[in-house]
Design a protein around this motif. Structure first.
Motif, short mmCIF file in Angstrom:
data_model
loop_
_atom_site.label_atom_id
_atom_site.label_comp_id
_atom_site.label_asym_id
_atom_site.label_seq_id
_atom_site.Cartn_x
_atom_site.Cartn_y
_atom_site.Cartn_z
N ARG A 7 22.34 50.96 -26.53
CA ARG A 7 22.43 49.50 -26.56
C ARG A 7 23.15 49.08 -27.83
NH1 ARG A 7 19.00 46.68 -23.13
NH2 ARG A 7 18.72 44.99 -24.61
N LYS A 8 24.14 48.24 -27.66
CA LYS A 8 24.86 47.71 -28.81
C LYS A 8 24.09 46.54 -29.38
CE LYS A 8 29.49 48.90 -27.33
NZ LYS A 8 30.83 48.38 -27.04
N LYS A 9 24.25 46.33 -30.67
CA LYS A 9 23.70 45.13 -31.31
C LYS A 9 24.82 44.10 -31.37
CE LYS A 9 20.67 45.27 -34.52
NZ LYS A 9 19.93 45.45 -35.77
N LEU A 10 24.59 42.96 -30.74
CA LEU A 10 25.59 41.91 -30.71
C LEU A 10 25.09 40.69 -31.48
CD1 LEU A 10 26.60 42.04 -26.94
CD2 LEU A 10 27.68 43.21 -28.85
N LEU A 11 25.94 40.14 -32.28
CA LEU A 11 25.64 38.91 -33.01
C LEU A 11 26.53 37.83 -32.44
CD1 LEU A 11 24.16 37.46 -35.31
CD2 LEU A 11 26.00 38.20 -36.83
N TYR A 12 25.93 36.82 -31.82
CA TYR A 12 26.67 35.73 -31.20
C TYR A 12 26.48 34.49 -32.05
CZ TYR A 12 28.67 32.83 -27.55
OH TYR A 12 29.47 31.98 -26.85
N ILE A 13 27.58 33.84 -32.41
CA ILE A 13 27.54 32.65 -33.25
C ILE A 13 28.16 31.50 -32.47
CG2 ILE A 13 28.30 31.63 -35.43
CD1 ILE A 13 28.64 34.59 -36.42
N ASP A 47 21.97 44.49 -21.24
CA ASP A 47 22.40 45.83 -21.66
C ASP A 47 22.55 45.98 -23.16
OD1 ASP A 47 22.65 46.76 -18.96
OD2 ASP A 47 24.56 45.68 -18.82
N ASN A 48 22.29 44.91 -23.91
CA ASN A 48 22.51 44.92 -25.35
C ASN A 48 21.39 44.19 -26.08
OD1 ASN A 48 25.47 45.90 -25.32
ND2 ASN A 48 25.50 44.16 -23.93
N ASP A 49 21.28 44.45 -27.37
CA ASP A 49 20.36 43.70 -28.22
C ASP A 49 21.15 42.53 -28.80
OD1 ASP A 49 18.29 45.52 -27.78
OD2 ASP A 49 18.97 46.79 -29.42
N VAL A 50 20.84 41.33 -28.36
CA VAL A 50 21.59 40.14 -28.74
C VAL A 50 20.80 39.33 -29.76
CG1 VAL A 50 22.63 37.99 -27.89
CG2 VAL A 50 22.74 40.07 -26.49
N TYR A 51 21.49 38.90 -30.81
CA TYR A 51 20.94 38.00 -31.82
C TYR A 51 21.88 36.81 -31.88
CZ TYR A 51 18.37 42.14 -33.12
OH TYR A 51 17.56 43.25 -33.08
N VAL A 52 21.33 35.60 -31.86
CA VAL A 52 22.15 34.40 -31.83
C VAL A 52 21.92 33.59 -33.09
CG1 VAL A 52 22.65 32.28 -30.56
CG2 VAL A 52 22.05 34.36 -29.31
N LEU A 53 23.03 33.20 -33.74
CA LEU A 53 22.98 32.25 -34.85
C LEU A 53 23.46 30.93 -34.29
CD1 LEU A 53 24.49 34.35 -37.78
CD2 LEU A 53 22.10 34.06 -37.12
N GLY A 54 22.54 29.95 -34.25
CA GLY A 54 22.82 28.70 -33.58
C GLY A 54 23.06 27.55 -34.53
N PRO A 87 22.24 48.39 -43.63
CA PRO A 87 23.41 49.20 -43.99
C PRO A 87 23.75 50.29 -42.98
CG PRO A 87 21.92 48.97 -45.84
CD PRO A 87 21.23 48.37 -44.65
N ASP A 88 22.78 50.76 -42.22
CA ASP A 88 23.03 51.85 -41.27
C ASP A 88 23.40 51.36 -39.88
OD1 ASP A 88 22.34 53.58 -43.30
OD2 ASP A 88 20.23 53.67 -42.68
N GLU A 89 23.48 50.07 -39.69
CA GLU A 89 23.75 49.52 -38.36
C GLU A 89 25.09 48.82 -38.33
OE1 GLU A 89 19.26 48.46 -36.94
OE2 GLU A 89 20.39 46.95 -38.00
N GLU A 90 25.65 48.77 -37.14
CA GLU A 90 26.87 48.01 -36.92
C GLU A 90 26.59 46.90 -35.93
OE1 GLU A 90 30.39 50.06 -35.82
OE2 GLU A 90 30.08 51.64 -37.30
N PHE A 91 27.18 45.76 -36.19
CA PHE A 91 27.10 44.63 -35.28
C PHE A 91 28.47 44.38 -34.71
CE2 PHE A 91 23.18 42.97 -37.31
CZ PHE A 91 22.52 42.55 -36.17
N GLU A 92 28.54 43.98 -33.47
CA GLU A 92 29.75 43.41 -32.94
C GLU A 92 29.54 41.91 -32.93
OE1 GLU A 92 31.29 45.06 -29.36
OE2 GLU A 92 30.72 47.08 -29.93
N VAL A 93 30.46 41.19 -33.56
CA VAL A 93 30.30 39.75 -33.72
C VAL A 93 31.14 39.03 -32.70
CG1 VAL A 93 30.60 37.81 -35.30
CG2 VAL A 93 29.86 40.03 -36.19
N THR A 94 30.55 38.07 -32.02
CA THR A 94 31.23 37.24 -31.03
C THR A 94 31.11 35.79 -31.46
OG1 THR A 94 30.51 38.79 -29.34
CG2 THR A 94 31.36 36.69 -28.59
N LEU A 95 32.23 35.11 -31.51
CA LEU A 95 32.23 33.69 -31.87
C LEU A 95 32.53 32.85 -30.66
CD1 LEU A 95 34.23 33.92 -35.17
CD2 LEU A 95 31.78 33.71 -34.93
#
Length: 95
Positions: A7-13, A47-54, A87-95
């Motif tokens: 599972r990818k970690k996704l950061l959605y803004i 399919d992913n771990d999603v975190y949202v900055l609103g 530090p050990d994780e990567e996020f894919e950022v989506t705007l």
């Protein structure tokens, strides 16, 4: 043959103004960006771990399978994004 899914970690803004009532008790509609972002993140979270900055999100209760972190401005976005990243994780950022 077993497939291991990672599972990818996704950061959605995005703007996530949920609407509600303004100071004059008039109904304020939910933003169009919010409608799109919520549906997109619901699908991505299967399919992913999603975190949202609103931006504009003020902590209203929601029942979606991802956390929404309130942000008042871009400084909040930068600070919260930095706080989420280990530090050990990567996020894919989506705007």
């Amino acid at each position: 043959m077993n497939k291991t899914s990672t599972r990818k970690k996704l950061l959605y803004i995005s703007d996530l103004n949920m609407g509600g009532a303004n100071s004059a008790d008039q109904a304020v509609p939910r933003s169009g960006y919010c409608n799109i972002a919520i549906e997109l993140c619901r699908r991505l979270s299967k399919d992913n771990d999603v975190y949202v900055l609103g931006l504009g999100y003020t902590g209203q209760e929601h029942f979606d399978p991802f956390p929404i972190i309130p942000c008042n401005n871009l400084q909040d976005v930068v600070a919260n994004a930095a706080a989420l990243k280990n530090p050990d994780e990567e996020f894919e950022v989506t705007l």
